[in-house]
Design a protein around this motif. Structure first.
Motif, PDB file in Angstrom:
ATOM      1  N   GLU A  21       0.886  -1.298   0.144  1.00 34.87           N
ATOM      2  CA  GLU A  21      -0.094   0.064   0.064  1.00 34.87           C
ATOM      3  C   GLU A  21       1.117   1.723   0.020  1.00 34.87           C
ATOM      4  N   ILE A  22       1.782   1.104   0.913  1.00 37.07           N
ATOM      5  CA  ILE A  22       2.695   2.116   0.688  1.00 37.07           C
ATOM      6  C   ILE A  22       3.310   2.427   0.067  1.00 37.07           C
ATOM      7  N   ASP A  23       4.018   1.766  -0.906  1.00 35.77           N
ATOM      8  CA  ASP A  23       4.935   1.594  -2.145  1.00 35.77           C
ATOM      9  C   ASP A  23       3.708   2.397  -4.042  1.00 35.77           C
ATOM     10  N   GLU A  24       1.932   1.884  -3.093  1.00 35.93           N
ATOM     11  CA  GLU A  24       1.364   2.258  -5.120  1.00 35.93           C
ATOM     12  C   GLU A  24       1.274   3.957  -4.462  1.00 35.93           C
ATOM     13  N   LYS A  25       1.346   4.053  -2.770  1.00 32.01           N
ATOM     14  CA  LYS A  25       1.387   5.577  -3.122  1.00 32.01           C
ATOM     15  C   LYS A  25       2.480   6.639  -3.073  1.00 32.01           C
ATOM     16  N   ILE A  26       3.330   5.415  -3.339  1.00 33.06           N
ATOM     17  CA  ILE A  26       4.590   6.492  -3.464  1.00 33.06           C
ATOM     18  C   ILE A  26       4.810   6.538  -4.906  1.00 33.06           C
ATOM     19  N   ALA A  28       2.580   6.677  -6.889  1.00 29.90           N
ATOM     20  CA  ALA A  28       1.266   8.007  -7.212  1.00 29.90           C
ATOM     21  C   ALA A  28       1.727   9.180  -7.361  1.00 29.90           C
ATOM     22  N   LEU A  29       2.419   9.410  -6.254  1.00 35.27           N
ATOM     23  CA  LEU A  29       3.897  11.012  -5.907  1.00 35.27           C
ATOM     24  C   LEU A  29       4.208  10.813  -6.672  1.00 35.27           C
TER      25      LEU A  29
END
Length: 99
Positions: A21-26, A28-29
């Motif tokens: 989940e964190i990787d997906e957010k990274i 996207a950023l």
């Protein structure tokens, strides 16, 4: 399902789900960051303005401070950002040359 805090993880499945989940957010950023590189390529008047070593050093210094405040290994963060910035510069050159 909301992400479990790292301190509450009891299995590797929970840890991996949180990391994913964190990787997906990274990512996207990073997509947003690269759109700013597209804007820079559109705004900068000269190709030689794309590479700015003073700005690069300032960004890496800022990242070191932010990493220290967040409890992240500072040299790892600085090295990641050095690679990110070099990739961003190459991307910006591509966009600049395409215009």
């Amino acid at each position: 399902m909301p992400m479990i805090a790292p301190e509450e993880c009891r299995s590797m499945t929970e840890v991996r789900a949180g990391v994913d989940e964190i990787d997906e957010k990274i990512v996207a950023l990073l997509g947003t960051r690269f759109r700013f590189m597209e804007a820079a390529a559109r705004i900068k008047p000269r190709r030689e303005d794309v590479r700015d070593e003073v700005r690069k050093a300032a960004v890496i210094d800022h990242v070191r401070r932010a990493a220290a405040a967040a409890g992240v290994p500072t040299e790892l963060a600085a090295n990641l950002y050095d690679m990110l910035i070099e990739g961003s510069i190459a991307y910006e050159f591509e966009k600049f040359d395409a215009r």
